[in-house]
Design an enzyme around this catalytic site. Structure first.
Site, PDB file in Angstrom:
ATOM      1  N   LYS A  32       5.490   8.428  10.443  1.00 34.68           N
ATOM      2  CA  LYS A  32       6.469   7.375  10.710  1.00 34.68           C
ATOM      3  C   LYS A  32       7.387   7.707  11.879  1.00 34.68           C
ATOM      4  CE  LYS A  32       6.342   5.157   6.224  1.00 34.68           C
ATOM      5  NZ  LYS A  32       5.366   5.998   5.472  1.00 34.68           N
TER       6      LYS A  32
HETATM    7  C1  LIG Z   1       4.298   5.498   4.766  1.00 30.95           C
HETATM    8  C2  LIG Z   1       3.209   6.442   4.462  1.00 30.95           C
HETATM    9  C3  LIG Z   1       1.897   5.998   4.184  1.00 30.95           C
HETATM   10  C4  LIG Z   1       1.528   4.532   4.096  1.00 30.95           C
HETATM   11  O1  LIG Z   1       1.554   3.893   5.346  1.00 30.95           O
HETATM   12  P1  LIG Z   1       1.547   2.287   5.405  1.00 30.95           P
HETATM   13  O2  LIG Z   1       1.692   1.976   6.854  1.00 30.95           O
HETATM   14  O3  LIG Z   1       2.717   1.842   4.588  1.00 30.95           O
HETATM   15  O4  LIG Z   1       0.266   1.826   4.828  1.00 30.95           O
HETATM   16  C5  LIG Z   1       0.910   6.945   3.982  1.00 30.95           C
HETATM   17  N1  LIG Z   1       1.201   8.264   4.001  1.00 30.95           N
HETATM   18  C6  LIG Z   1       2.450   8.726   4.240  1.00 30.95           C
HETATM   19  C7  LIG Z   1       2.680  10.184   4.211  1.00 30.95           C
HETATM   20  C8  LIG Z   1       3.493   7.840   4.483  1.00 30.95           C
HETATM   21  O5  LIG Z   1       4.728   8.308   4.712  1.00 30.95           O
END
Ligand SMILES: *Cc1c(COP(=O)(O)O)cnc(C)c1O
Length: 458
Positions: free
Chosen positions: A107
């Site tokens: 993210k």
């Molecule tokens: C947010 C997150 C996800 C999921 O991603 P999306 O874009 O919401 O599908 C998967 N793995 C980790 C470690 C995350 O922080």
């Protein structure tokens, strides 16, 4: 480039407005009016372009002139200023490691891009209005762990933007908590005595509260926001560059790059499907889900039945009603056959997730985090499916069936699960070691909207 609301009731807006407001007034998600189409010559050039230039070329059409080129170049360069290595785990499964950013989860890229865009727009507004009393922007975000840290880190010190993070007390890992409670400056952490769903409900109510919206310019920082969602396309370009470098033969051919994405809100995988729709030659997409399997079931039955989220060991994917799935449908013209041709999904339970972490550690000497483990288990299912099906066009070259999994977080963010599975301690990377000496600063609040509003208005 304009963005229309998938709610179809609100007028189209430009990138700036979409990024500042997050969601359309009709509560729909914004979607680009056209998906940029890269030519074969451009794609050929992308094979060897440096990451910052590639990021700029991919993002420029989406930003649609709302940020000047020099600034956008700088924003892109800062956003991707770390590694995205493609690492072979087995002869057929490689891991695209997306955890080398400052908060050790994927993210970071979206949060870094979005914060810099909002910082730029906020400065622009100030200059334009020449008034010191312009409402500053307040980013309100609920987190189950990773989003909070990435947003805190991405927005730290950005002028004209305040960030308020709501997180559920006792339900995030120690490193995650330190990442979101030790920033200070323009970042405030509210420790809510409740669940992630309680935090999310408070944030939703705040966006509809006219009193609050009169005083603050509120916006969200989750993947609903186009400025956080769209830059996630870059992972797929970076993975593909490394794939081509590794596998391309003298005639310019290389095996299809199938991609398995651990999915919760489906923002990341949806970004990958946008990259493919814009011309990047990617293979098939596989959405790896935990017990929260609304999409897995939908692809099997064509019935979209939402459930409240259940808690799993891959908690960043504990989402009952994935907000970005509607964007995937839009990419595929809301056609169910197109959808099932483009996307496969598997649901992996906690027992398999844990045993996969243990097995891959033992057999391949690779430490998966719980989200990457869900993807690895789904990748094995997908490989056995395409290798077993002689009519599948992906298996013309059965020996070449290979997949990339996205490893979305560093295992140290989930020490309880991972250490139990591998029977060893995970070393804390130097980049987050400094956090362990810091003191958490948070504001404890009860899990109801009244307490939150009182605090906001005081
Ligand atoms: C947010 C997150 C996800 C999921 O991603 P999306 O874009 O919401 O599908 C998967 N793995 C980790 C470690 C995350 O922080």
């Amino acid at each position: 480039m304009q963005y229309y609301s998938l709610g179809k009731q609100s007028p189209p807006v430009n990138f700036k407005t979409a990024a500042i407001t997050g969601q359309a007034p009709d509560k729909g998600l914004y979607f680009p009016s056209e998906i940029p189409q890269f030519t074969a010559a451009q794609i050929e050039r992308f094979k060897t372009l440096d990451k910052a230039s590639l990021a700029f070329e991919v993002m420029k059409p989406y930003v649609g002139g709302t940020i000047d080129d020099a600034t956008l170049q700088q924003i892109c360069a800062e956003t991707i200023d770390f590694d995205f290595p493609l690492v072979a785990i087995t002869s057929t499964i490689s891991s695209l490691e997306l955890f080398h950013g400052p908060t050790l989860a994927f993210k970071d890229v979206g949060a870094r891009f979005m914060s810099r865009c909002l910082g730029y727009f906020s400065k622009q507004e100030k200059v334009a209005s020449a008034s010191p009393t312009t409402k500053s922007t307040t980013v309100l975000v609920a987190t189950s762990g990773d989003t909070g840290g990435a947003v805190a880190n991405g927005f730290l010190g950005v002028e004209g933007v305040n960030v308020i993070i709501l997180y559920p007390k006792g339900k995030v890992s120690p490193i995650q908590e330190l990442q979101l409670t030790t920033c200070g400056q323009n970042i405030t952490a509210l420790e809510i005595d409740g669940s992630f769903d309680d935090c999310q409900a408070i944030v939703k109510e705040a966006f509809m509260d006219t009193d609050l919206n009169q005083q603050y310019h509120l916006t969200s920082a989750n993947s609903i926001n186009v400025a956080r969602w769209l830059p996630q396309q870059l992972y797929y370009f970076f993975a593909w560059q490394q794939w081509v470098k590794k596998y391309q033969d003298a005639d310019g051919n290389y095996p299809a790059m199938h991609i398995v994405v651990p999915s919760g809100n489906f923002g990341n995988i949806c970004a990958g499907m946008m990259a493919k729709a814009s011309g990047l030659p990617l293979g098939h997409f596989v959405a790896a889900c935990n017990a929260n399997d609304v999409v897995t079931r939908y692809l099997a039955t064509e019935k979209y039945e939402i459930h409240t989220a259940v808690a799993t060991v891959s908690n960043a994917m504990d989402v009952g009603n994935p907000s970005n799935f509607i964007r995937i449908r839009e990419i595929l013209q809301n056609n169910f056959t197109h959808l099932t041709n483009a996307l496969t999904s598997y649901s992996i339970n906690d027992a398999t997730t844990k045993s996969t972490i243990a097995r891959v550690y033992k057999t391949n000497n690779y430490t998966l985090d719980p989200h990457g483990a869900v993807a690895f288990a789904a990748a094995e299912l997908y490989l056995s499916k395409i290798n077993a099906d002689p009519l599948n066009k992906d298996t013309q070259n059965a020996n070449d069936s290979k997949v990339v999994i996205l490893e979305t977080a560093h295992p140290v963010k989930f020490p309880e699960v991972v250490e139990e599975a591998i029977g060893e301690k995970i070393e804390v990377p130097a980049s987050v070691q400094f956090l362990l000496d810091k003191t958490k600063v948070s504001i404890p609040l009860a899990a109801n909207y009244t307490s939150f509003k009182e605090w906001m208005l005081q």
